[in-house]
Design a protein around this motif. Structure first.
Motif, PDB file in Angstrom:
ATOM      1  N   LEU A   1       0.814  -1.212   0.000  1.00  0.00           N
ATOM      2  CA  LEU A   1       0.000   0.000   0.000  1.00  0.00           C
ATOM      3  C   LEU A   1       0.845   1.259   0.000  1.00  0.00           C
TER       4      LEU A   1
ATOM      5  N   LYS B   1       0.868   4.660  -2.740  1.00  0.00           N
ATOM      6  CA  LYS B   1      -0.405   4.829  -3.447  1.00  0.00           C
ATOM      7  C   LYS B   1      -1.470   5.310  -2.482  1.00  0.00           C
TER       8      LYS B   1
ATOM      9  N   THR C   1      -5.015   4.390  -1.390  1.00  0.00           N
ATOM     10  CA  THR C   1      -5.718   3.107  -1.473  1.00  0.00           C
ATOM     11  C   THR C   1      -7.095   3.201  -0.832  1.00  0.00           C
TER      12      THR C   1
ATOM     13  N   GLN D   1      -5.514   3.049  -5.899  1.00  0.00           N
ATOM     14  CA  GLN D   1      -5.704   1.616  -6.083  1.00  0.00           C
ATOM     15  C   GLN D   1      -6.843   1.127  -5.190  1.00  0.00           C
TER      16      GLN D   1
ATOM     17  N   VAL E   1      -8.535  -2.118  -3.152  1.00  0.00           N
ATOM     18  CA  VAL E   1      -8.184  -3.402  -2.541  1.00  0.00           C
ATOM     19  C   VAL E   1      -9.404  -3.980  -1.839  1.00  0.00           C
TER      20      VAL E   1
END
Length: 219
Positions: free
Chosen positions: A79, A82, A84, A123, A125
């Motif tokens: 992580l 980025k 996240t 991103q 997740v």
């Protein structure tokens, strides 16, 4: 005063002055080095708590204070570097008919899409908390290729799993969408919503963060 007398400085005092000067220089250099290393975290705090208007208020999300550090050993996807958006859901219970789960995945996907050219900085997740296979229909719309959603398992090591669960569920945020900054640390949480107005507010929160803070990113 005679010129020679100006040079009559005890050697011990001269040595002490030189040592003190070197010590001061060393301390300043150490402080500068610490500031450089800590700059991503400092920038995140400054962005959240100083730059934000109206005393740090957000449009929709809840600020996490102090920020909750994320241990990269917890998940297989890093992580750090980025922004996240993270959510935890059991795949065995996440089907097309499960509106609560689909709403969370949909909200994350649409938030990233709404970032436009900045979307590569975010991103997504999904922590699959039960280890079961995801519904094929869900994967068609929400896998990494279709939506940029990375599906990972929680830690298998008992100690790491306890730590991760405590971080995930702290302050009752276990079912929320959690925003982790590039340092990485949890800085904000968002409740899952299907309200267009609330989605717009969530989008504004994330847009503001991306606009104000580029520190610590690794694109």
């Amino acid at each position: 005063m005679h010129p020679d007398k100006e040079l009559l400085i005890p050697a011990s005092q001269a040595d002490s002055s030189a040592i003190n000067a070197r010590t001061r220089r060393g301390r300043i250099q150490m402080l500068l080095l610490l500031l450089v290393c800590a700059s991503p975290v400092i920038a995140s705090y400054f962005t959240y708590y100083m730059i934000k208007p109206e005393g740090g208020k957000t449009s929709f999300g809840t600020l996490v204070y102090p920020a909750q550090e994320f241990n990269n050993a917890w998940l297989s996807v890093p992580l750090q570097g980025k922004w996240t958006l993270l959510v935890a859901r059991p795949a065995g219970e996440c089907s097309i008919k499960d509106e609560k789960c689909i709403e969370a995945l949909f909200l994350m996907r649409q938030t990233r899409v709404a970032m436009g050219r900045e979307s590569k900085r975010v991103q997504l997740v999904w922590v699959n908390t039960d280890g079961k296979s995801a519904d094929p229909e869900v994967l068609k719309a929400y896998d990494e290729q279709a939506a940029g959603l990375i599906i990972v398992a929680p830690p298998t090591d008992p100690k790491l799993k306890v730590e991760f669960d405590a971080w995930l569920n702290k302050e009752g945020a276990g079912n929320d969408i959690q925003l982790v900054d590039p340092s990485p640390a949890k800085m904000m949480v968002f409740p899952v919503t299907n309200s267009p107005k609330e989605f717009s507010s969530l989008k504004k929160d994330v847009e503001k963060l991306l606009k104000l803070n580029h520190k610590g990113e690794n694109l």
